[in-house]
Structure formats: C-alpha cells, structure tokens
Scaffold this motif. Structure first.
Motif, PDB file in Angstrom:
ATOM      1  N   ALA A 198      -5.904   8.937 -40.255  1.00  0.00           N
ATOM      2  CA  ALA A 198      -7.227   8.449 -40.670  1.00  0.00           C
ATOM      3  C   ALA A 198      -8.282   9.552 -40.545  1.00  0.00           C
ATOM      4  N   MET A 199      -8.169  10.339 -39.480  1.00  0.00           N
ATOM      5  CA  MET A 199      -9.108  11.442 -39.298  1.00  0.00           C
ATOM      6  C   MET A 199      -8.889  12.521 -40.356  1.00  0.00           C
ATOM      7  N   ARG A 200      -7.630  12.805 -40.663  1.00  0.00           N
ATOM      8  CA  ARG A 200      -7.332  13.822 -41.679  1.00  0.00           C
ATOM      9  C   ARG A 200      -7.924  13.425 -43.023  1.00  0.00           C
ATOM     10  N   ILE A 201      -7.792  12.144 -43.387  1.00  0.00           N
ATOM     11  CA  ILE A 201      -8.323  11.672 -44.661  1.00  0.00           C
ATOM     12  C   ILE A 201      -9.845  11.748 -44.654  1.00  0.00           C
ATOM     13  N   GLN A 202     -10.480  11.334 -43.551  1.00  0.00           N
ATOM     14  CA  GLN A 202     -11.947  11.395 -43.456  1.00  0.00           C
ATOM     15  C   GLN A 202     -12.455  12.815 -43.659  1.00  0.00           C
ATOM     16  N   LEU A 203     -11.760  13.786 -43.080  1.00  0.00           N
ATOM     17  CA  LEU A 203     -12.227  15.172 -43.113  1.00  0.00           C
ATOM     18  C   LEU A 203     -11.726  15.933 -44.335  1.00  0.00           C
ATOM     19  N   GLY A 204     -10.826  15.324 -45.116  1.00  0.00           N
ATOM     20  CA  GLY A 204     -10.314  15.978 -46.315  1.00  0.00           C
ATOM     21  C   GLY A 204      -9.431  17.171 -46.005  1.00  0.00           C
ATOM     22  N   LEU A 205      -8.674  17.094 -44.926  1.00  0.00           N
ATOM     23  CA  LEU A 205      -7.828  18.225 -44.506  1.00  0.00           C
ATOM     24  C   LEU A 205      -6.430  18.111 -45.102  1.00  0.00           C
ATOM     25  N   GLU A 206      -5.770  19.257 -45.204  1.00  0.00           N
ATOM     26  CA  GLU A 206      -4.449  19.317 -45.797  1.00  0.00           C
ATOM     27  C   GLU A 206      -3.502  20.109 -44.910  1.00  0.00           C
ATOM     28  N   GLN A 207      -2.280  20.172 -45.353  1.00  0.00           N
ATOM     29  CA  GLN A 207      -1.279  20.968 -44.648  1.00  0.00           C
ATOM     30  C   GLN A 207      -1.769  22.414 -44.519  1.00  0.00           C
ATOM     31  N   GLY A 208      -1.640  22.984 -43.330  1.00  0.00           N
ATOM     32  CA  GLY A 208      -2.102  24.348 -43.088  1.00  0.00           C
ATOM     33  C   GLY A 208      -3.512  24.420 -42.545  1.00  0.00           C
ATOM     34  N   ASP A 209      -4.197  23.256 -42.458  1.00  0.00           N
ATOM     35  CA  ASP A 209      -5.548  23.209 -41.901  1.00  0.00           C
ATOM     36  C   ASP A 209      -5.506  22.801 -40.431  1.00  0.00           C
ATOM     37  N   ALA A 210      -6.667  22.919 -39.782  1.00  0.00           N
ATOM     38  CA  ALA A 210      -6.794  22.483 -38.390  1.00  0.00           C
ATOM     39  C   ALA A 210      -8.164  21.851 -38.204  1.00  0.00           C
ATOM     40  N   VAL A 211      -8.351  21.223 -37.058  1.00  0.00           N
ATOM     41  CA  VAL A 211      -9.654  20.668 -36.717  1.00  0.00           C
ATOM     42  C   VAL A 211      -9.840  20.792 -35.216  1.00  0.00           C
ATOM     43  N   PHE A 212     -11.064  21.149 -34.815  1.00  0.00           N
ATOM     44  CA  PHE A 212     -11.413  21.290 -33.403  1.00  0.00           C
ATOM     45  C   PHE A 212     -12.436  20.228 -33.036  1.00  0.00           C
ATOM     46  N   PHE A 213     -12.553  19.948 -31.736  1.00  0.00           N
ATOM     47  CA  PHE A 213     -13.398  18.846 -31.289  1.00  0.00           C
ATOM     48  C   PHE A 213     -14.348  19.270 -30.177  1.00  0.00           C
ATOM     49  N   ALA A 214     -15.551  18.690 -30.237  1.00  0.00           N
ATOM     50  CA  ALA A 214     -16.522  18.819 -29.153  1.00  0.00           C
ATOM     51  C   ALA A 214     -16.983  17.412 -28.807  1.00  0.00           C
ATOM     52  N   ALA A 215     -17.117  17.126 -27.523  1.00  0.00           N
ATOM     53  CA  ALA A 215     -17.442  15.766 -27.095  1.00  0.00           C
ATOM     54  C   ALA A 215     -18.495  15.774 -26.003  1.00  0.00           C
ATOM     55  N   GLY A 216     -19.273  14.687 -25.957  1.00  0.00           N
ATOM     56  CA  GLY A 216     -20.308  14.528 -24.942  1.00  0.00           C
ATOM     57  C   GLY A 216     -21.593  14.032 -25.580  1.00  0.00           C
ATOM     58  N   ASP A 217     -22.710  14.285 -24.921  1.00  0.00           N
ATOM     59  CA  ASP A 217     -24.030  13.982 -25.484  1.00  0.00           C
ATOM     60  C   ASP A 217     -24.349  15.067 -26.509  1.00  0.00           C
ATOM     61  N   PRO A 218     -24.510  14.695 -27.785  1.00  0.00           N
ATOM     62  CA  PRO A 218     -24.749  15.717 -28.817  1.00  0.00           C
ATOM     63  C   PRO A 218     -25.918  16.644 -28.509  1.00  0.00           C
ATOM     64  N   LYS A 219     -26.942  16.155 -27.818  1.00  0.00           N
ATOM     65  CA  LYS A 219     -28.074  17.011 -27.482  1.00  0.00           C
ATOM     66  C   LYS A 219     -27.643  18.179 -26.598  1.00  0.00           C
ATOM     67  N   LYS A 220     -26.563  17.990 -25.856  1.00  0.00           N
ATOM     68  CA  LYS A 220     -26.103  19.029 -24.931  1.00  0.00           C
ATOM     69  C   LYS A 220     -25.020  19.925 -25.531  1.00  0.00           C
ATOM     70  N   PHE A 221     -24.235  19.397 -26.490  1.00  0.00           N
ATOM     71  CA  PHE A 221     -23.144  20.224 -27.008  1.00  0.00           C
ATOM     72  C   PHE A 221     -23.338  20.695 -28.445  1.00  0.00           C
ATOM     73  N   ALA A 222     -24.416  20.247 -29.123  1.00  0.00           N
ATOM     74  CA  ALA A 222     -24.598  20.596 -30.536  1.00  0.00           C
ATOM     75  C   ALA A 222     -24.657  22.109 -30.745  1.00  0.00           C
TER      76      ALA A 222
END
Length: 594
Positions: free
Chosen positions: A384-408
């Motif tokens: 579901a995440m891959r479809i949302q982000l439009g990613l394909e084979q050979g792609d990757a995705v990284f994540f940041a989590a927390g209060d967006p004001k602190k990690f943006a």
C-alpha cells in the motif's frame, strides 16, 4: 600615439596586420622557445601574444621580465602561421613582434599564483585580494556582477520605478540581527546604527507619495558569516510599491527576476512561471521553506501505514502522541542495501539513531519490499505504501518519525542527500518558485512566548479582526519569499500600514506600546497621516550573482570580502584607534580579559 596604448590586449585582429601597436598590461607568462621569447600580455579586455627575438633592441630587457610585471610594449602586428593560431583566444590569429619595452611596474615574487585556478589558503587570497582579483574566473565574476546589477536597474526603470538613496546612518531597530553601531561625537553616549535594510525608509517613501521605489541597497548586519551570507555587508534589490496587493507585487517582480536569470543563464533552463507553494506545504514536501526544486523528490506522510503495525518503534510513538507523524522520503533507483546502509550511516553522523528504510526488489516476477521495516509491517502495508509513493522495483524509501516541527529539517536534509547521491538534481536549470502563506507568529521556546516569525512589519491576514479573533500561532501573514535552487533569493510582504493593527501585532509579540513608539515612532507617526496600502520585497543581489556565475561562495562574487572571522585582511579592519579618537567620542574601552 597614446602614452600607454593604441589598442587593448583583446582588440587586435588579422585586419590589423602590418600596423604598429602599443599595448600595456601585465605579463601573464613568459615562454622561452630556443632564442625566441614569447610574452603573453594581459589586461582587463583580453590577452595578446607578443614575440621578441635576439635581433630586437628590446630583447635584453625582455629577458629580465617576470610574471605580473606591468609593461608597455610597442611592436608590429603580424599574422600567426596556420599551425600556431589559437582559436581559444580572440587575438589568436596575430602576434606582436616587440620593438620596444618599457617597465611600468615590476613585481616582487608573488605570494599566490595568478595563472590557472589552483586551491590556495583563503587568508593569503584575502590579504592579497588585489592579486587574487587578477585571476580569470574571479575577474570575470566581478565583471558579470556589474552587468547583472545594470540589468536589474534597467528592468526596474523600464516598469516605472524610481531609484532613491536612503540614509546609511540611522536609528537602531530590532530586525532580527545585531546592528553595527556608530558612536556620535556630537551627542555623547548616543549611537547611530548602520541599516540592516532600508525597511522603514522605503515605507516612509510610500507615505510621501512616491509610489514605486527601488534601490540597489547596501545592508549591514553584525551576524556570523556563512557561505551564502557575508559578514558585515551585502546588497539587495530593494523594492516598494503603493496601492498593491500581494498578487500585484508577485506579478510585477516575477518578470524582472526571471528576465535577469534568462539573460545570464548561459543555456540553463529557467522556470517560465514560478509555482506558488504555501509555507506549510513546502515544509511537508521538502522539509524546507527554500526547496531545491531541481530535486524531484517529494516527501509524503505515511503515518497510517505504521499505526498499529508490527514496527513497534514507530507504532508506539504514534499511539502515545497525537503530534507524531511518519514521513516517507522516496529514493528512485536507490534500492540497494549498500545505498541504504550509506544513508543510515549518514543519518547517524547527523546525530540521529539511524534511518528506517525499505528497498524494493524482484522476487519471482513480483516487486516486493525488503529490509527490517518491510518485514515488521508486513506485505500488505508495504505494498500500500509502495503504491501511494509510486515506487517501483529498484527504488527505496526512507523514513523520519516524531513531531514534524522537530524532524522536518532533518528530513529535508535527507531528501537533499538522496537527490545528490543518486544524481537526481538537474544541474542545468534554475528552478524558481514563490513561498507564500508564512505564519505571522511562532512560539519562542527559549523565551516561552509568542514572537514574530518572519517580518514584524507585515500585514496579518484578516487585519485587526484576524489578530483579535484567531489563535496567533494559526494566523498567516501576507509574506512571501522567492527561492532558486535551494537558496532564498528574495523576501517581501504587504506592509502593516495601520497603527492600530501594528500596535496589536506588537502587543501579541510581547512589545510594550512605549517600545514600539520609541523604536518605530517615525513610521507610526507617518501612518497617522493618510497611509496608503503598500508592499514590496528585497532580492539578494549577491546570492543571485553567486547562482548565475556558478560560484559556491559569496566571496567569489564580492570585490573585497571579509574572512570567516569578520576581518578585512587586506585593509586591516577592524583595527585599533587612537586614544584621542575615543576621547572625542566619550568612549572608554572595557575589554574582556585575555
């Protein structure tokens, strides 16, 4: 014939064959070719190859000259043979056979190289800046600077703006940086300030009925230097207009800015219509209010895919705090474990515990997610995440989590890092945009109070009613920035021209009315006598030039810059002064202990 030259060093052509020419300039280099001496003579306009043989009466003196000596040379213009023509030189079809040389100025041994573009210690370059400026790239940068500024002036004149010069000695005002203070001899104990910007004066010009003002304005701020801001002083294209809305200002200035970029882009693409991006959207998509749109990566929130998932680190954060979000940073073609590990190491070098990631690979003809995160959230959520982000084979995705004001901010840096590492950034383009809908106020965590977010002179959306009825931290202002390739190159606003609105805005930010009247009394008084609605902006001249010449540092587009310690190594500033000067100013020094 003129005392020093009949032609410049960039002027002679094959059509001058047989003429006697007189040139003056600097010795770029001397080459000895078995009895023949070749002297490349350089001036502001170009370079000419000059030749002298042992039969010339000037040969003996020519043997003594060295690089960067200043000479006058007389000689006959002759064509070069076909095999010795230099197509890279404007004067490459000819050479001058020397008959007479006069040394106008000899040179000591050079403290730094002039020929080529070698790396050299900055302190030496700045101490001998007059030599450093002889280098071709730096010299050309400064010539282009004058042309860019002239283009700005012409464009502003064409659309009906008048250029006015505002005072340099003025009153101190809290505009976000420290003032440079100038003690008054006539008024003991009082100080002038050098203007951080002509902000109040240009607004007063609107009160005076001048309607359209601009200035290539010097600005002075006593703040720490960085690569995209020089210590001490900088210049801006300062603009103000009466009877305008925000849209009027953007529509007026966009063609000016775009035109300057197109004129000096040298083949690079320039944005035809600047997109308008709300501040909040810029932070969420790019992690910055000055996004580099050459980087195609846009971040998205993927919190729902982690809520209640088996990836407990994120799931617990989401459950315990409603402010927590998880943002995804797509990495097209970054789907290798080696790249993901490099990004994880980079995140740790930035003070983070690491970066979660998923990379997508082929398994039996299907695109599936791999890595610890994918394993813990499961196939369905990963897909579901891959479809949302439009990613394909050979792609990757990284994540940041927390209060967006602190990690943006970190997420924005990660987006930039991915773009650079994967060569996604289009180096042959100037991508410009407007950032709009800036918040009027922000929470100052250190002072534990509401303060101005951007510009205290801006008109809040909704005016006085907005200030009285809305949460200050939810209130936007008519403020806007223009951004190019990750640099803020201009900033402006529709001004707060109402005394009542201004008093209320400053009251919310914790300023007493007395303070407002003391610091901005002149402008407040002007607002009480028929103030027109007005707005404007200022574009950073130095930053625009830096981008257009492809420099990495503002020192490469500034004549006599200071170093990182705010020192002028060439002129020796700041310097000690004589005791008598201090007595005239009624000043006694209270220096810190060494």
């Amino acid at each position: 014939m003129h005392r020093y030259r009949s032609h410049t060093c960039g002027e002679l052509r094959a059509t001058n064959e047989g003429e006697t020419a007189r040139l003056s300039g600097w010795v770029h280099r001397v080459r000895d070719h078995g009895g023949l001496l070749f002297i490349d003579l350089r001036d502001h306009y170009g370079m000419t190859q000059c030749v002298v043989d042992p039969d010339s009466p000037a040969f003996k003196l020519a043997e003594t000259v060295r690089a960067e000596w200043c000479l006058r040379i007389d000689g006959e213009v002759k064509p070069r043979s076909a095999e010795t023509k230099n197509e890279n030189l404007a004067t490459g079809d000819i050479e001058v056979f020397i008959r007479d040389i006069e040394v106008l100025g000899s040179s000591k041994e050079l403290p730094l190289p002039i020929f080529g573009e070698p790396e050299y210690p900055e302190d030496i370059r700045l101490k001998y800046r007059f030599l450093d400026l002889r280098r071709e790239t730096l010299h050309n940068n400064l010539v282009k600077r004058t042309k860019i500024i002239n283009s700005m002036r012409q464009r502003m004149n064409t659309i009906g703006f008048n250029e006015f010069q505002t005072p340099i000695l003025t009153a101190s005002s809290p505009e976000g940086a420290r003032d440079f203070l100038v003690p008054s001899r006539i008024h003991p104990g009082k100080f002038y300030a050098l203007p951080q910007a002509p902000q109040q004066f240009k607004q007063l010009l609107m009160m005076s009925g001048f309607d359209r003002y601009f200035q290539i304005a010097p600005c002075f701020r006593d703040e720490d230097p960085r690569a995209d801001r020089l210590p001490g002083e900088f210049y801006q294209l300062d603009v103000e207009m009466s009877f305008v809305t925000q849209e009027d200002v953007l529509q007026t200035m966009e063609p000016v800015i775009r035109g300057v970029f197109e004129e000096f882009a040298e083949g690079k693409a320039v944005t035809k219509e600047f997109p308008r991006i709300a501040y909040a959207d810029a932070i969420r998509k790019y992690g910055s209010d000055k996004p580099d749109l050459r980087n195609p990566i846009e971040m998205q929130a993927v919190t729902e895919h982690f809520a209640g998932s088996g990836f407990k680190v994120f799931a617990r954060m989401i459950e315990s705090d409603p402010k927590v979000e998880v943002w995804a940073i797509p990495a097209p073609k970054g789907g290798s474990r080696a790249f993901c590990d490099r990004m994880n190491s980079w995140a740790q070098s930035e003070g983070q515990p690491g970066m979660g990631y998923i990379f997508f690979r082929d398994e039996e003809g299907a695109t599936v997610g791999a890595g610890p995160v994918a394993k813990n959230i499961g196939t369905e959520r990963t897909e579901a995440m891959r479809i949302q982000l439009g990613l394909e084979q050979g792609d990757a995705v990284f994540f940041a989590a927390g209060d967006p004001k602190k990690f943006a901010d970190f997420a924005g840096k990660a987006r930039t890092r991915v773009g650079e590492e994967l060569n996604l950034i289009n180096e042959d383009a100037f991508e410009l945009c407007w950032i709009v809908d800036f918040p009027m106020f922000e929470w100052d965590e250190e002072e534990k109070k509401v303060d101005f977010c951007h510009n205290p002179f801006s008109m809040p959306e909704g005016g006085l009613e907005g200030l009285n009825t809305k949460d200050p931290l939810e209130l936007n202002a008519y403020q806007y920035d223009v951004v190019c390739n990750g640099f803020e190159i201009g900033s402006g606003a529709i001004r707060n021209h109402s005394p009542e609105v201004m008093k209320k805005a400053f009251e919310i930010a914790g300023y007493e009315v007395e303070t407002l009247e003391e610091k901005f009394g002149g402008m407040l008084r002007a607002f009480e006598y028929g103030a027109p609605p007005h707005g404007g902006m200022a574009a950073g001249v130095d930053r625009i030039i830096m981008l257009l010449v492809g420099a990495k540092n503002l020192r490469e587009v500034t004549l006599f810059p200071m170093n990182q310690q705010a020192q002028d190594l060439l002129m020796g500033a700041p310097s000690d002064v004589f005791p008598a000067q201090l007595r005239d100013l009624h000043i006694r020094l209270n220096l810190p202990e060494a």
